[in-house]
Design an enzyme around this catalytic site. Structure first.
Site, PDB file in Angstrom:
ATOM      1  N   HIS A 413       0.469   6.826  14.713  1.00 26.12           N
ATOM      2  CA  HIS A 413       1.187   5.517  14.489  1.00 26.12           C
ATOM      3  C   HIS A 413       0.884   5.044  13.080  1.00 26.12           C
ATOM      4  O   HIS A 413       1.617   4.047  12.791  1.00 26.12           O
ATOM      5  CB  HIS A 413       0.513   4.555  15.290  1.00 26.12           C
ATOM      6  CG  HIS A 413       1.416   3.463  15.852  1.00 26.12           C
ATOM      7  ND1 HIS A 413       2.695   3.186  15.513  1.00 26.12           N
ATOM      8  CD2 HIS A 413       1.299   2.181  16.578  1.00 26.12           C
ATOM      9  CE1 HIS A 413       3.400   2.455  16.089  1.00 26.12           C
ATOM     10  NE2 HIS A 413       2.287   1.676  16.849  1.00 26.12           N
ATOM     11  N   ASP A 417       6.468   5.344  14.468  1.00 26.58           N
ATOM     12  CA  ASP A 417       6.324   4.311  15.309  1.00 26.58           C
ATOM     13  C   ASP A 417       6.990   4.364  16.905  1.00 26.58           C
ATOM     14  O   ASP A 417       7.318   5.801  16.962  1.00 26.58           O
ATOM     15  CB  ASP A 417       7.505   3.317  14.606  1.00 26.58           C
ATOM     16  CG  ASP A 417       7.079   2.542  13.361  1.00 26.58           C
ATOM     17  OD1 ASP A 417       5.554   2.711  13.158  1.00 26.58           O
ATOM     18  OD2 ASP A 417       7.673   2.232  12.330  1.00 26.58           O
TER      19      ASP A 417
END
Length: 441
Positions: A413, A417
């Site tokens: 992350h 995304d």
């Protein structure tokens, strides 16, 4: 009689050194050409070093657990006839110089993609040491300040791993100012004592068995912990209807094996879909280097494989997007078979850009795999199961039996995304569900 130098062979572009784990032949033993003389280990894979000639082993120049550089002479074999003789001192020095030049060239090539400027140092560091330094955020000042245990004070893999361990425990403090030429002797000595005095677990009731991890399990343990500490792991899950794939495979697997001499499993079909999705979403085919993102030119798929001893290894299918299904099946079977028999070469585990692991092999419906650093994603393939499902038709919906599986996508992350991570695994699912049941193999 002639004397032949057995050298540590080159094992891949990024492999500069190896550790001797076991001598298969002792001094005085007879050796046949191509017979294995010793076992070695790199940071990725174990392998054997065969003899190029037949003869008698007369000298072992290194012992078990010694670290050896590529190109170094590790044993002397006495042969009959005109086998290559042991080189003169000048020739040996020249060979060593050539090896060091090759290592230096490789190091320079690697620094081109490393933001940290290791080229400013007057000291030589192997590519492996620099990679570890890069991943652990160790500066050039810290590297230069280490007292190496290798030849001419060179910093070895063991030196830097020990430094990292000591730094995490507070025994040494990272240097962020001017390069220091030596570490403090007292602190270094304290580290050695602490390590030697580490208590061995004791069974309370006397019935427990205490087993030390083997070398590979220790490496795997270190990699997994480092990955969790490095990447911000997030998971996306999607259920896929693979009924068409199951039917097609059942229909063609016998003809496939007869024509190609290879078994057709589900893995190459899945790998084909992943490679296509990576071409569609190149943002998943990257690696992270500090504050830099490296976009990979090639799509090299790692396939996690369990070894007979329970350990894990990840051989790599190079340029997977350029293979048809037959080529993919051959690559999967070849790497899988050589992993099971311990025949993988160090280069077989290098250069992966994305990894796939088949947790369904052991009956798991889905899993949350740990990212294989410095990659940013890994896909887990769950078990294929017959389940009741709603089937939509122009005449209305009805319940039917379908073959389904879960795809579990773990991604980093920090740079990926949810939109990208979710879209990628959705695209893999779309390729699988749109599989053409009339296609040829």
């Amino acid at each position: 009689m002639a004397r032949f130098e057995l050298k540590l062979p080159k094992m891949g572009e990024s492999v500069a050194e190896a550790t001797i784990t076991n001598w298969l032949k002792e001094v005085g033993d007879k050796i046949e050409a191509d017979e294995a003389v010793l076992e070695i280990a790199t940071d990725k894979v174990d392998s054997e070093v065969p003899s190029e000639v037949s003869g008698i082993l007369v000298e072992q120049l290194f012992g078990k657990d010694d670290l050896v550089q590529v190109g170094q002479t590790i044993a002397i074999i006495e042969t009959e006839g005109d086998a290559p003789a042991v080189k003169a001192v000048e020739e040996a020095a020249f060979a060593a110089e050539v090896t060091e030049i090759e290592n230096t060239i490789e190091a320079v090539k690697e620094t081109m993609s490393i933001p940290q400027d290791f080229t400013t140092s007057d000291k030589f560091f192997s590519p492996l040491v620099k990679n570890i330094a890069k991943e652990e955020g160790i500066s050039i000042a810290e590297l230069e300040g280490m007292q190496g245990s290798g030849k001419d004070g060179r910093v070895t893999k063991e030196d830097i791993l020990k430094y990292i361990e000591d730094r995490k425990s507070g025994v040494v403090t990272p240097k962020v100012t001017e390069p220091a030429k030596t570490v403090e002797p007292v602190k270094a000595a304290e580290s050695v004592v602490q390590k030697s005095q580490q208590a061995v677990p004791v069974s309370v009731n006397g019935g427990d068995e205490i087993i030390e991890m083997d070398r590979m399990r220790k490496l795997i343990s270190g990699y997994m912990v480092a990955s969790v500490q490095t990447s911000a792991h997030v998971q996306s899950f999607i259920e896929v209807d693979v009924t068409n794939i199951v039917k097609w495979r059942d229909k063609v697997k016998t003809a496939f094996e007869k024509r190609e001499g290879e078994k057709l499993t589900f893995t190459p079909i899945m790998m084909e879909a992943v490679a296509k999705a990576l071409k569609d979403f190149p943002g998943m085919n990257i690696s992270v280097d500090g504050d830099y993102i490296i976009k990979k030119k090639n799509i090299n798929l790692g396939m996690a494989a369990a070894l007979p001893n329970g350990n894990l290894i990840v051989p790599v299918i190079k340029n997977a997007d350029q293979l048809n299904l037959v080529g993919m099946a051959k690559a999967v079977n070849d790497l899988g078979n050589r992993a099971k028999t311990g025949k993988l070469k160090p280069d077989d585990t290098q250069g992966g850009t994305y990894t796939v692991t088949n947790v369904g092999t052991f009956g798991s419906v889905f899993g949350t795999p740990i990212i294989n650093q410095p990659q940013v994603g890994i896909l887990a393939l769950g078990a294929i199961r017959k389940v009741p499902a709603v089937i939509e038709t122009p005449e209305g919906d009805f319940i039917g039996i379908r073959q389904k599986m879960f795809l579990s996508h773990s991604y980093d992350h920090r740079v990926v995304d949810g939109a990208l991570g979710g879209s990628f695994v959705k695209r893999v699912a779309e390729y699988l569900e749109a599989f053409d049941v009339d296609r040829d193999f």
